[in-house]
Design a protein around this motif. Structure first.
Motif, PDB file in Angstrom:
ATOM      1  N   SER A 134       0.847  -1.201   0.000  1.00 58.19           N
ATOM      2  CA  SER A 134       0.000   0.000   0.000  1.00 58.19           C
ATOM      3  C   SER A 134       0.880   1.247   0.000  1.00 58.19           C
ATOM      4  O   SER A 134       2.057   1.201   0.373  1.00 58.19           O
ATOM      5  CB  SER A 134      -0.899   0.007   1.230  1.00 58.19           C
ATOM      6  OG  SER A 134      -0.114   0.042   2.419  1.00 58.19           O
ATOM      7  N   THR A 137      -1.148   5.410   2.946  1.00 56.68           N
ATOM      8  CA  THR A 137      -2.229   4.947   3.816  1.00 56.68           C
ATOM      9  C   THR A 137      -1.759   4.950   5.263  1.00 56.68           C
ATOM     10  O   THR A 137      -0.572   4.776   5.555  1.00 56.68           O
ATOM     11  CB  THR A 137      -2.682   3.522   3.430  1.00 56.68           C
ATOM     12  OG1 THR A 137      -1.551   2.636   3.495  1.00 56.68           O
ATOM     13  CG2 THR A 137      -3.269   3.499   2.038  1.00 56.68           C
ATOM     14  N   THR A 138      -2.694   5.149   6.186  1.00 57.75           N
ATOM     15  CA  THR A 138      -2.339   5.113   7.602  1.00 57.75           C
ATOM     16  C   THR A 138      -2.072   3.686   8.058  1.00 57.75           C
ATOM     17  O   THR A 138      -1.244   3.460   8.950  1.00 57.75           O
ATOM     18  CB  THR A 138      -3.461   5.725   8.452  1.00 57.75           C
ATOM     19  OG1 THR A 138      -4.671   4.969   8.271  1.00 57.75           O
ATOM     20  CG2 THR A 138      -3.711   7.179   8.064  1.00 57.75           C
ATOM     21  N   SER A 332      -4.303   1.958  -2.702  1.00 59.82           N
ATOM     22  CA  SER A 332      -4.400   3.330  -2.181  1.00 59.82           C
ATOM     23  C   SER A 332      -5.558   3.513  -1.214  1.00 59.82           C
ATOM     24  O   SER A 332      -5.632   4.518  -0.506  1.00 59.82           O
ATOM     25  CB  SER A 332      -4.538   4.338  -3.331  1.00 59.82           C
ATOM     26  OG  SER A 332      -5.766   4.154  -4.014  1.00 59.82           O
ATOM     27  N   ASP A 334      -7.501   3.256   2.113  1.00 59.27           N
ATOM     28  CA  ASP A 334      -7.050   3.172   3.498  1.00 59.27           C
ATOM     29  C   ASP A 334      -8.023   2.317   4.306  1.00 59.27           C
ATOM     30  O   ASP A 334      -9.120   1.975   3.846  1.00 59.27           O
ATOM     31  CB  ASP A 334      -6.937   4.569   4.100  1.00 59.27           C
ATOM     32  CG  ASP A 334      -5.868   4.655   5.175  1.00 59.27           C
ATOM     33  OD1 ASP A 334      -5.449   3.585   5.687  1.00 59.27           O
ATOM     34  OD2 ASP A 334      -5.460   5.777   5.505  1.00 59.27           O
ATOM     35  N   TYR A 335      -7.623   2.017   5.512  1.00 63.38           N
ATOM     36  CA  TYR A 335      -8.475   1.294   6.445  1.00 63.38           C
ATOM     37  C   TYR A 335      -8.922   2.235   7.560  1.00 63.38           C
ATOM     38  O   TYR A 335      -8.237   3.214   7.882  1.00 63.38           O
ATOM     39  CB  TYR A 335      -7.733   0.099   7.051  1.00 63.38           C
ATOM     40  CG  TYR A 335      -7.747  -1.124   6.174  1.00 63.38           C
ATOM     41  CD1 TYR A 335      -8.691  -2.124   6.348  1.00 63.38           C
ATOM     42  CD2 TYR A 335      -6.804  -1.287   5.163  1.00 63.38           C
ATOM     43  CE1 TYR A 335      -8.706  -3.259   5.551  1.00 63.38           C
ATOM     44  CE2 TYR A 335      -6.798  -2.422   4.362  1.00 63.38           C
ATOM     45  CZ  TYR A 335      -7.759  -3.402   4.561  1.00 63.38           C
ATOM     46  OH  TYR A 335      -7.778  -4.521   3.763  1.00 63.38           O
ATOM     47  N   LYS A 386     -11.753  -1.612   4.846  1.00 60.93           N
ATOM     48  CA  LYS A 386     -11.090  -0.856   3.795  1.00 60.93           C
ATOM     49  C   LYS A 386     -12.098   0.079   3.136  1.00 60.93           C
ATOM     50  O   LYS A 386     -13.310  -0.198   3.112  1.00 60.93           O
ATOM     51  CB  LYS A 386     -10.519  -1.835   2.762  1.00 60.93           C
ATOM     52  CG  LYS A 386      -9.478  -1.276   1.817  1.00 60.93           C
ATOM     53  CD  LYS A 386      -8.899  -2.393   0.960  1.00 60.93           C
ATOM     54  CE  LYS A 386      -7.762  -1.905   0.078  1.00 60.93           C
ATOM     55  NZ  LYS A 386      -7.179  -3.025  -0.718  1.00 60.93           N
ATOM     56  N   GLN A 387     -11.614   1.169   2.588  1.00 61.20           N
ATOM     57  CA  GLN A 387     -12.528   2.120   1.941  1.00 61.20           C
ATOM     58  C   GLN A 387     -13.305   1.447   0.811  1.00 61.20           C
ATOM     59  O   GLN A 387     -12.743   0.732  -0.018  1.00 61.20           O
ATOM     60  CB  GLN A 387     -11.743   3.313   1.399  1.00 61.20           C
ATOM     61  CG  GLN A 387     -11.271   4.273   2.479  1.00 61.20           C
ATOM     62  CD  GLN A 387     -10.548   5.472   1.904  1.00 61.20           C
ATOM     63  OE1 GLN A 387      -9.356   5.385   1.625  1.00 61.20           O
ATOM     64  NE2 GLN A 387     -11.261   6.573   1.729  1.00 61.20           N
TER      65      GLN A 387
END
Length: 447
Positions: A134, A137-138, A332, A334-335, A386-387
């Protein structure tokens, strides 16, 4: 009448009957068939479904479907060139040496007695070679993908299979196990989903009637050699298995059970839109960045059992990954920790509430169970998602029961739009494996 073989009380009428004997005994048989079958046969149809699937805690966002058809079941045609697509994320930055293998099962999802060389051609362990880390992303994660059958493995027989993903050569310790089916499509299925004939549940349940046509396929005894599994959307807890034909003849098997093959219609799925962490959707009350991760609060859900039915388009429990501000969602997106809550009566008598759908892999496990917060008087559950765009529902399971019900929280309506997957298995006398000779999806609204 002599062209059909009937079943009564779950037992076949002896095939030694000649046509005259059948006619002579028909009225006695008809009395038994009409008055006793609805009460006895349903109890013999199994509702237990052996689900061999498992997913390790560090594995997230597992998508498994026909390649190029994201909303499909993992079913491909034998010898058609169709392929299956699997993707998943593993949290962290380490790239693992993952391999995968396939194993055949019988119609009850128990390991097949066949040797591997009888149902598969190619390597026993194939490396997962497509992976990416990834970025921006955080949550750090590694995204893995594979497509098969391929040049390393081909499947030779129809039936049930499991795909296992494991690290190194640790086949006995898989991080991921998923079911899939290979279909011969030797039969055609004509199905009709309608209100049940039972007046007491007419407004809450759906009845699935269908016929299986098998011209050109020689089946000596369909009553004992053919059985059907019926699944609603992606659920396995309420699957109906081991369903024999009511009667057969003239290359046709009849499964019009009237009162016996029914399921809760349920309601249209709830949804949560996580495609953006900058702009919250109408079902999100708050999106906050608590260093170092995002948290999304979903508006508290209310029970819908006392509300009228309202149709809205959904994905019947599925989800897809998408980011509104990015172009490559696989790596790309993020969670976020997504916080669900439900306003409903406190737990009584061992009853449990689960959040179900593709976002929880349809599994009734502790990690998907709502906990009751007596301070807030709410059921709560936090998932790492996840988004993307997700469907979900609340499923109520009574103590010591493997089957859940959506009716208490979601309500249940005969008009609800649902998918039903009909799987037709065939094992002739002396056969060593269960062939999948038909797989058909029928929709309750758009058949």
């Amino acid at each position: 009448m002599s062209n059909y073989i009937f079943f009564t009380l779950g037992k076949q009428v002896p095939r030694s009957f000649g046509s005259c004997d059948l006619r002579k005994n028909f009225f006695n048989f008809f009395f038994v068939f009409v008055f006793f079958l609805p009460f006895s046969l349903f109890s013999q149809v199994s509702r237990e479904f052996n689900n061999p699937e498992q997913i390790s805690d560090n594995i997230k966002t597992v998508l498994f479907h026909r390649n190029g058809w994201p909303m499909s079941y993992p079913v491909i045609g034998l010898g058609t060139g169709q392929k299956l697509f699997l993707s998943f994320d593993e949290l962290g930055t380490d790239i693992k040496s993952y391999y995968y293998s396939v194993e055949m099962c019988d119609k009850e999802w128990e390991p097949s007695e066949l040797m591997r060389t009888e149902y598969a051609d190619g390597d026993q362990m194939i490396p997962v070679e497509n992976f990416r880390r990834s970025f921006n992303t955080t949550f750090d994660y590694v995204h893995y993908e594979l497509v098969f059958p391929n040049e390393n493995i081909d499947l030779l027989l129809s039936g049930n299979y499991v795909l296992k993903v494991f690290e190194g050569f640790k086949r006995e310790n898989p991080v991921l196990v998923k079911r899939f089916m290979v279909n011969e499509q030797r039969v055609s299925v004509e199905a009709d989903v309608k209100y049940t004939m039972q007046s007491s549940g007419r407004s809450n349940f759906q009845e699935i009637d269908f016929e299986v046509h098998y011209p050109g396929l020689s089946i000596m005894d369909p009553g004992t050699e053919v059985s059907v599994t019926l699944m609603q959307n992606g659920r396995t807890d309420n699957a109906i298995t081991g369903l024999p034909p009511l009667f057969f003849g003239n290359d046709r098997m009849d499964f019009n059970y009237n009162r016996e093959v029914i399921m809760e219609g349920g309601n249209e799925f709830r949804w949560v839109d996580l495609r953006s962490f900058r702009f919250q959707s109408d079902h999100i009350s708050d999106i906050t960045f608590y260093d170092p991760f995002y948290h999304a609060d979903v508006f508290t859900d209310q029970h819908q059992g006392d509300k009228p039915y309202y149709y809205h388009k959904d994905f019947n429990g599925r989800y897809y990954i998408e980011v509104q501000e990015e172009q490559d969602p696989e790596v790309s997106a993020d969670y976020a920790f997504v916080h669900f809550s439900l306003d409903w009566m406190p737990p009584v008598g061992g009853r449990e509430v689960y959040l179900t759908g593709g976002l929880t892999n349809w599994l009734l496990i502790d990690g998907n169970k709502m906990e009751y917060d007596f301070d807030q008087n709410l059921y709560t559950l936090t998932l790492l998602l996840k988004q993307g765009y997700y469907n979900y529902q609340y499923l109520v399971v009574d103590d010591n029961d493997a089957r859940g019900s959506v009716l208490p929280v979601e309500g249940s309506f005969g008009r609800t739009e649902n998918d039903y997957l009909i799987l037709v298995y065939y094992r002739p006398a002396g056969g060593r494996y269960d062939r999948l000779i038909g797989a058909e999806v029928v929709n309750s609204v758009n058949p």
